[in-house]
Design a protein around this motif. Structure first.
Motif, PDB file in Angstrom:
ATOM      1  N   LYS A 214      60.245  62.871  29.546  1.00  0.00           N
ATOM      2  CA  LYS A 214      59.411  63.479  30.591  1.00  0.00           C
ATOM      3  C   LYS A 214      59.049  62.475  31.681  1.00  0.00           C
ATOM      4  O   LYS A 214      58.952  62.828  32.853  1.00  0.00           O
ATOM      5  CB  LYS A 214      58.143  64.060  29.973  1.00  0.00           C
ATOM      6  CG  LYS A 214      58.383  65.344  29.197  1.00  0.00           C
ATOM      7  CD  LYS A 214      57.076  65.890  28.651  1.00  0.00           C
ATOM      8  CE  LYS A 214      57.255  67.241  27.995  1.00  0.00           C
ATOM      9  NZ  LYS A 214      55.980  67.788  27.488  1.00  0.00           N
ATOM     10  N   ALA A 215      58.858  61.217  31.303  1.00  0.00           N
ATOM     11  CA  ALA A 215      58.446  60.190  32.261  1.00  0.00           C
ATOM     12  C   ALA A 215      59.603  59.682  33.120  1.00  0.00           C
ATOM     13  O   ALA A 215      59.390  59.027  34.136  1.00  0.00           O
ATOM     14  CB  ALA A 215      57.807  59.009  31.524  1.00  0.00           C
ATOM     15  N   ALA A 216      60.838  59.980  32.722  1.00  0.00           N
ATOM     16  CA  ALA A 216      62.011  59.417  33.398  1.00  0.00           C
ATOM     17  C   ALA A 216      62.422  60.245  34.612  1.00  0.00           C
ATOM     18  O   ALA A 216      62.336  61.470  34.606  1.00  0.00           O
ATOM     19  CB  ALA A 216      63.178  59.330  32.428  1.00  0.00           C
ATOM     20  N   ASP A 217      62.891  59.537  35.632  1.00  0.00           N
ATOM     21  CA  ASP A 217      63.540  60.172  36.770  1.00  0.00           C
ATOM     22  C   ASP A 217      65.050  60.249  36.534  1.00  0.00           C
ATOM     23  O   ASP A 217      65.711  61.193  36.952  1.00  0.00           O
ATOM     24  CB  ASP A 217      63.282  59.370  38.052  1.00  0.00           C
ATOM     25  CG  ASP A 217      61.805  59.262  38.366  1.00  0.00           C
ATOM     26  OD1 ASP A 217      61.170  60.316  38.565  1.00  0.00           O
ATOM     27  OD2 ASP A 217      61.280  58.127  38.381  1.00  0.00           O
ATOM     28  N   VAL A 218      65.568  59.208  35.883  1.00  0.00           N
ATOM     29  CA  VAL A 218      67.001  59.115  35.603  1.00  0.00           C
ATOM     30  C   VAL A 218      67.191  58.761  34.136  1.00  0.00           C
ATOM     31  O   VAL A 218      66.544  57.843  33.623  1.00  0.00           O
ATOM     32  CB  VAL A 218      67.687  58.032  36.470  1.00  0.00           C
ATOM     33  CG1 VAL A 218      69.187  57.985  36.197  1.00  0.00           C
ATOM     34  CG2 VAL A 218      67.418  58.256  37.945  1.00  0.00           C
ATOM     35  N   LEU A 219      68.081  59.484  33.465  1.00  0.00           N
ATOM     36  CA  LEU A 219      68.470  59.153  32.104  1.00  0.00           C
ATOM     37  C   LEU A 219      69.865  58.547  32.145  1.00  0.00           C
ATOM     38  O   LEU A 219      70.773  59.108  32.776  1.00  0.00           O
ATOM     39  CB  LEU A 219      68.505  60.391  31.215  1.00  0.00           C
ATOM     40  CG  LEU A 219      67.175  60.972  30.741  1.00  0.00           C
ATOM     41  CD1 LEU A 219      66.448  61.681  31.876  1.00  0.00           C
ATOM     42  CD2 LEU A 219      67.395  61.930  29.588  1.00  0.00           C
TER      43      LEU A 219
ATOM     44  N   LEU B 228      65.342  55.857  32.021  1.00  0.00           N
ATOM     45  CA  LEU B 228      65.343  55.841  30.556  1.00  0.00           C
ATOM     46  C   LEU B 228      66.773  55.607  30.104  1.00  0.00           C
ATOM     47  O   LEU B 228      67.673  56.392  30.393  1.00  0.00           O
ATOM     48  CB  LEU B 228      64.818  57.158  29.987  1.00  0.00           C
ATOM     49  CG  LEU B 228      64.908  57.302  28.464  1.00  0.00           C
ATOM     50  CD1 LEU B 228      64.090  56.224  27.749  1.00  0.00           C
ATOM     51  CD2 LEU B 228      64.464  58.692  28.036  1.00  0.00           C
ATOM     52  N   ARG B 229      66.964  54.517  29.390  1.00  0.00           N
ATOM     53  CA  ARG B 229      68.294  54.149  28.891  1.00  0.00           C
ATOM     54  C   ARG B 229      68.353  54.492  27.406  1.00  0.00           C
ATOM     55  O   ARG B 229      67.545  54.001  26.614  1.00  0.00           O
ATOM     56  CB  ARG B 229      68.515  52.658  29.109  1.00  0.00           C
ATOM     57  CG  ARG B 229      69.817  52.135  28.566  1.00  0.00           C
ATOM     58  CD  ARG B 229      69.942  50.650  28.864  1.00  0.00           C
ATOM     59  NE  ARG B 229      71.190  50.118  28.344  1.00  0.00           N
ATOM     60  CZ  ARG B 229      71.681  48.938  28.683  1.00  0.00           C
ATOM     61  NH1 ARG B 229      71.050  48.172  29.565  1.00  0.00           N
ATOM     62  NH2 ARG B 229      72.810  48.506  28.154  1.00  0.00           N
ATOM     63  N   ILE B 230      69.310  55.333  27.035  1.00  0.00           N
ATOM     64  CA  ILE B 230      69.478  55.753  25.653  1.00  0.00           C
ATOM     65  C   ILE B 230      70.761  55.131  25.111  1.00  0.00           C
ATOM     66  O   ILE B 230      71.871  55.465  25.552  1.00  0.00           O
ATOM     67  CB  ILE B 230      69.558  57.300  25.534  1.00  0.00           C
ATOM     68  CG1 ILE B 230      68.289  57.946  26.099  1.00  0.00           C
ATOM     69  CG2 ILE B 230      69.808  57.731  24.096  1.00  0.00           C
ATOM     70  CD1 ILE B 230      67.024  57.628  25.341  1.00  0.00           C
ATOM     71  N   GLU B 231      70.616  54.224  24.165  1.00  0.00           N
ATOM     72  CA  GLU B 231      71.768  53.585  23.528  1.00  0.00           C
ATOM     73  C   GLU B 231      72.019  54.243  22.184  1.00  0.00           C
ATOM     74  O   GLU B 231      71.076  54.600  21.467  1.00  0.00           O
ATOM     75  CB  GLU B 231      71.531  52.089  23.342  1.00  0.00           C
ATOM     76  CG  GLU B 231      71.473  51.310  24.636  1.00  0.00           C
ATOM     77  CD  GLU B 231      72.780  51.339  25.417  1.00  0.00           C
ATOM     78  OE1 GLU B 231      73.826  51.704  24.845  1.00  0.00           O
ATOM     79  OE2 GLU B 231      72.766  51.008  26.609  1.00  0.00           O
ATOM     80  N   THR B 232      73.298  54.393  21.830  1.00  0.00           N
ATOM     81  CA  THR B 232      73.624  55.110  20.597  1.00  0.00           C
ATOM     82  C   THR B 232      74.704  54.444  19.757  1.00  0.00           C
ATOM     83  O   THR B 232      74.904  54.811  18.609  1.00  0.00           O
ATOM     84  CB  THR B 232      74.094  56.544  20.926  1.00  0.00           C
ATOM     85  OG1 THR B 232      75.258  56.481  21.741  1.00  0.00           O
ATOM     86  CG2 THR B 232      73.010  57.322  21.652  1.00  0.00           C
TER      87      THR B 232
ATOM     88  N   ALA C 180      70.937  62.669  35.157  1.00  0.00           N
ATOM     89  CA  ALA C 180      71.481  62.013  33.972  1.00  0.00           C
ATOM     90  C   ALA C 180      72.856  61.444  34.306  1.00  0.00           C
ATOM     91  O   ALA C 180      73.672  62.096  34.956  1.00  0.00           O
ATOM     92  CB  ALA C 180      71.590  62.996  32.814  1.00  0.00           C
ATOM     93  N   ILE C 181      73.066  60.217  33.864  1.00  0.00           N
ATOM     94  CA  ILE C 181      74.367  59.569  33.983  1.00  0.00           C
ATOM     95  C   ILE C 181      74.794  59.228  32.561  1.00  0.00           C
ATOM     96  O   ILE C 181      74.087  58.508  31.849  1.00  0.00           O
ATOM     97  CB  ILE C 181      74.309  58.306  34.860  1.00  0.00           C
ATOM     98  CG1 ILE C 181      73.801  58.653  36.258  1.00  0.00           C
ATOM     99  CG2 ILE C 181      75.683  57.639  34.927  1.00  0.00           C
ATOM    100  CD1 ILE C 181      73.470  57.440  37.117  1.00  0.00           C
ATOM    101  N   VAL C 182      75.932  59.768  32.158  1.00  0.00           N
ATOM    102  CA  VAL C 182      76.413  59.614  30.787  1.00  0.00           C
ATOM    103  C   VAL C 182      77.624  58.691  30.793  1.00  0.00           C
ATOM    104  O   VAL C 182      78.597  58.926  31.522  1.00  0.00           O
ATOM    105  CB  VAL C 182      76.792  60.976  30.174  1.00  0.00           C
ATOM    106  CG1 VAL C 182      77.295  60.806  28.742  1.00  0.00           C
ATOM    107  CG2 VAL C 182      75.606  61.936  30.234  1.00  0.00           C
TER     108      VAL C 182
END
Length: 196
Positions: free
Chosen positions: A84-89, A5-9, A134-136
């Motif tokens: 919830k569905a992600a293994d890696v954020l 899951l890639r979260i862009e901000t 999680a990788i930030v």
């Protein structure tokens, strides 16, 4: 199969340093995990802030919600289901005014739901989102990550841990204003050294 899951901000679009970093992180992960899938959630256009209507909606049983409550809860549930569905954020963290972008804070607020991401016990809170990484990708103009004026990285690490995500790594292109080229090169090298 690994799901990312890639979260862009960032509000800077293609000029965003944090997006360049998340591009590289996701490329590294997908190259190392055959068949990996990626879901991208771009928060830059904004995330509704939680309020009393949100609280009423998400804590009303689905079958008893009004149409307005169903719409509010549906959006929030979609954000929660993605995590919830992600293994890696892979989370982009541009530092704005020494803290998180407002849209990232709102995303966290949508996730912070008792019984979904955490529970309180007699010994304290327990996170429910276990076995995730999680990788930030942090970027900043002048703020040094981990310094006394960095109110972003510690908060995000704490909230992820509160949700049960304790395997958290940061790659930082911080204090870009001083030497942008060398700083970005160093951050890219950090990414290349990540355990995929």
């Amino acid at each position: 199969m690994t799901h990312i899951l890639r979260i862009e901000t960032s509000i800077k679009g293609e000029a965003s340093v944090s997006r360049k970093l998340t591009d590289r992180v996701v490329s590294r992960l997908t190259a190392s995990h055959a068949g990996a899938t990626v879901t991208t959630r771009d928060l830059a256009p904004g995330v509704p802030q939680i309020d009393g209507s949100w609280m009423s909606a998400v804590y009303t049983p689905a079958g008893s919600r009004t149409p307005d409550q169903a719409k509010i809860a549906g959006y929030s549930d979609a954000l929660l289901d993605e995590v919830k569905a992600a293994d890696v954020l892979v989370i982009a963290l541009p530092v704005y005014n020494f803290g998180l972008p407002a849209q990232l804070k709102s995303w966290i607020d949508h996730l912070a739901r008792k019984g979904e991401t955490f529970n309180y016990t007699e010994t304290g809170p327990v996170g429910l989102l276990k076995n995730k990484r999680a990788i930030v990708a942090l970027s900043s103009d002048g703020t040094k990550m981990g310094s006394e004026i960095d109110f972003a990285s510690g908060y995000l690490r704490h909230m992820l841990g509160f949700f049960g995500i304790t395997d958290v790594e940061f790659v930082a292109a911080d204090q870009m204003v001083f030497d942008p080229e060398a700083t970005l090169t160093r951050a890219e090298a950090e990414i290349d050294r990540l355990a995929a």
